[in-house]
Motif scaffolding. Sequence first.
Motif, PDB file in Angstrom:
ATOM      1  N   HIS A 235       0.875  -1.164   0.000  1.00 11.65           N
ATOM      2  CA  HIS A 235       0.000   0.000   0.000  1.00 11.65           C
ATOM      3  C   HIS A 235       0.909   1.209   0.000  1.00 11.65           C
ATOM      4  CE1 HIS A 235      -2.392  -3.162   2.345  1.00 11.65           C
ATOM      5  NE2 HIS A 235      -2.466  -3.365   1.063  1.00 11.65           N
TER       6      HIS A 235
ATOM      7  N   GLN B  87       6.562   9.046   1.223  1.00 17.02           N
ATOM      8  CA  GLN B  87       7.468   8.507   2.245  1.00 17.02           C
ATOM      9  C   GLN B  87       8.657   7.803   1.603  1.00 17.02           C
ATOM     10  OE1 GLN B  87       7.622   7.734   5.654  1.00 17.02           O
ATOM     11  NE2 GLN B  87       6.131   9.298   6.170  1.00 17.02           N
TER      12      GLN B  87
ATOM     13  N   PRO C  91       6.776   1.610   2.444  1.00 19.31           N
ATOM     14  CA  PRO C  91       6.822   2.723   3.373  1.00 19.31           C
ATOM     15  C   PRO C  91       5.497   2.945   4.083  1.00 19.31           C
ATOM     16  CG  PRO C  91       6.546   3.535   1.168  1.00 19.31           C
ATOM     17  CD  PRO C  91       6.580   2.041   1.068  1.00 19.31           C
ATOM     18  N   ALA C  92       4.575   2.046   3.901  1.00 20.92           N
ATOM     19  CA  ALA C  92       3.174   2.205   4.266  1.00 20.92           C
ATOM     20  C   ALA C  92       2.861   3.017   5.507  1.00 20.92           C
ATOM     21  CB  ALA C  92       2.529   0.838   4.393  1.00 20.92           C
ATOM     22  N   SER C  93       2.862   2.352   6.636  1.00 14.72           N
ATOM     23  CA  SER C  93       2.299   3.010   7.800  1.00 14.72           C
ATOM     24  C   SER C  93       3.339   3.834   8.520  1.00 14.72           C
ATOM     25  CB  SER C  93       1.724   1.953   8.734  1.00 14.72           C
ATOM     26  OG  SER C  93       1.889   2.373  10.053  1.00 14.72           O
ATOM     27  N   GLU C  94       3.070   5.122   8.564  1.00 11.24           N
ATOM     28  CA  GLU C  94       4.061   6.045   9.110  1.00 11.24           C
ATOM     29  C   GLU C  94       4.295   5.834  10.594  1.00 11.24           C
ATOM     30  OE1 GLU C  94       2.707   9.921   8.047  1.00 11.24           O
ATOM     31  OE2 GLU C  94       2.264   9.222   6.027  1.00 11.24           O
TER      32      GLU C  94
ATOM     33  N   VAL D  15       3.075  18.877   4.848  1.00 13.18           N
ATOM     34  CA  VAL D  15       3.254  17.670   5.655  1.00 13.18           C
ATOM     35  C   VAL D  15       4.269  17.923   6.776  1.00 13.18           C
ATOM     36  CG1 VAL D  15       3.797  15.226   5.623  1.00 13.18           C
ATOM     37  CG2 VAL D  15       2.762  16.272   3.631  1.00 13.18           C
TER      38      VAL D  15
ATOM     39  N   ASP E 171       2.717  16.924  10.173  1.00 11.22           N
ATOM     40  CA  ASP E 171       2.881  15.507  10.474  1.00 11.22           C
ATOM     41  C   ASP E 171       4.240  15.273  11.130  1.00 11.22           C
ATOM     42  OD1 ASP E 171       3.187  12.811  10.565  1.00 11.22           O
ATOM     43  OD2 ASP E 171       2.775  12.455   8.448  1.00 11.22           O
TER      44      ASP E 171
ATOM     45  N   HIS F 276       5.556  12.627  12.145  1.00 14.07           N
ATOM     46  CA  HIS F 276       6.224  11.389  11.757  1.00 14.07           C
ATOM     47  C   HIS F 276       6.991  11.537  10.452  1.00 14.07           C
ATOM     48  CE1 HIS F 276       4.445   9.147  14.942  1.00 14.07           C
ATOM     49  NE2 HIS F 276       3.234   9.491  14.572  1.00 14.07           N
ATOM     50  N   TYR F 277       6.692  12.618   9.768  1.00 14.92           N
ATOM     51  CA  TYR F 277       7.291  12.774   8.445  1.00 14.92           C
ATOM     52  C   TYR F 277       8.756  13.201   8.547  1.00 14.92           C
ATOM     53  CZ  TYR F 277       8.183  14.350   3.743  1.00 14.92           C
ATOM     54  OH  TYR F 277       8.734  14.515   2.511  1.00 14.92           O
ATOM     55  N   VAL F 278       9.625  12.458   7.853  1.00 14.14           N
ATOM     56  CA  VAL F 278      11.034  12.836   7.785  1.00 14.14           C
ATOM     57  C   VAL F 278      11.271  13.475   6.421  1.00 14.14           C
ATOM     58  CG1 VAL F 278      13.412  12.045   7.911  1.00 14.14           C
ATOM     59  CG2 VAL F 278      11.661  10.888   9.252  1.00 14.14           C
ATOM     60  N   PRO F 279      11.579  14.766   6.410  1.00 22.96           N
ATOM     61  CA  PRO F 279      11.723  15.454   5.123  1.00 22.96           C
ATOM     62  C   PRO F 279      12.992  15.026   4.402  1.00 22.96           C
ATOM     63  CG  PRO F 279      12.278  16.926   6.928  1.00 22.96           C
ATOM     64  CD  PRO F 279      11.788  15.658   7.551  1.00 22.96           C
ATOM     65  N   GLY F 280      13.033  15.271   3.113  1.00 22.18           N
ATOM     66  CA  GLY F 280      14.233  14.963   2.335  1.00 22.18           C
ATOM     67  C   GLY F 280      15.351  15.921   2.673  1.00 22.18           C
ATOM     68  N   PRO F 281      16.608  15.460   2.557  1.00 22.84           N
ATOM     69  CA  PRO F 281      17.760  16.309   2.880  1.00 22.84           C
ATOM     70  C   PRO F 281      17.780  17.607   2.061  1.00 22.84           C
ATOM     71  CG  PRO F 281      18.467  14.048   2.488  1.00 22.84           C
ATOM     72  CD  PRO F 281      17.017  14.106   2.140  1.00 22.84           C
TER      73      PRO F 281
END
Lengths: 205, 165
Positions: free
Chosen positions: A64, A69, B31-34, B82, B86, B88-93
């Motif tokens: 899913h 992410q 990467p489904a569930s954060e 986000v 959020d 839990h979100y890890v942003p891109g470098p």
Amino acid sequence: MIDSSTIFLVAGDTLEPVEAELRDGIEEQQLVDWQTQWQPALTEILRELARHGVPMADWPQSWHWDWRQKRAGVAGLLAFPGFSIMADDVTQGLAQVDLTRSARSAEHQGKPLAYVDYLEVAPWNRSDRGNVPRFKGVGTALLTAIAALSVDEGFKGRLGLHSLPQADDFYRRTGLIDLGPDAAYQGLRYFEMTEDRARAFLEEE
Amino acid sequence: MRFERSKEWWVKRAIAEGNATIGAGLLARDPASESEIDDQAAPREESRIAFGRFINLMRRRHGMSIEKLADAAKVDASELLVIEEDVHYVPGPRTVYQLARMFDVPQARLMQLAGLTAANDAGLVEEAVRFAARSEAVHKLSPEESAALSAFVAVLGQGEPKRSL
């Protein structure tokens, strides 16, 4: 400076040798390949599953996908030591290593090892769902590189990883110790390669 | 690292792979569930709350909408949204780098705050938590928020030369 070695894969259908390149690094080109070639290929697989009316529950590994992410995670690979396999000018596999972890198996408990943070082959090299992969040997080559890195680091080949369910059998067959499901990693099974096993794995002809 | 192995050596191993699809690690899986994916220690999450809050307050201090900041910092508006909402979100470098440039704060410290690099600096985490606790995401910056933000910017800049734009 990125080092590169000539290695060989085999074609998935004819098993004929194919020359490839093992690079000890992940660079911009690999990330571009991931974005422009891996991602569309995976989306296509998902589309096909949906087209054939396969219920989501039966999709491989609960795919899913959350691309946002995954994209962010892959973009982060630039910042860590890694390996990539190139063939036909396209990235065929990627791996990233963490050298700060310790062994859990009784034999080597507490000793540093090379932990495989991430290892993935290109979608067209997958052989699940009855597909014939374009190339075989990509995952093995990446694992070989990581075992050799472990030796180079003075870790004597010790290596740990959280396996994807479809790879469990391969790791057992390769002689890694199965330490069971790890609740902290969505229940993925944790495997370790011991020093003896690594020696045999890297043995020259 | 260079490998000196024969063609036969590699071929034999490639064939031995059989029909296995080899992979390892959560990122390779899905990467489904954060919420499940986050196996990091608590401080990272705490500092990430502060990261989202920090970007939110800095953006508002500059009187910018998310869209306008996205444009100015050359990052995705959707990612900014986000980041702010959020934890839990890890942003891109790259995103963190662009934001550090945009707000003129040290990139390395902001990377730690965003959870991209290990924060080996307990003081920073502590300051981040204090900062997050003092500020709230409302429409206008209150004088207290403004003060908390200024103090935190000062902490971020400690021991590191400021980036020049």
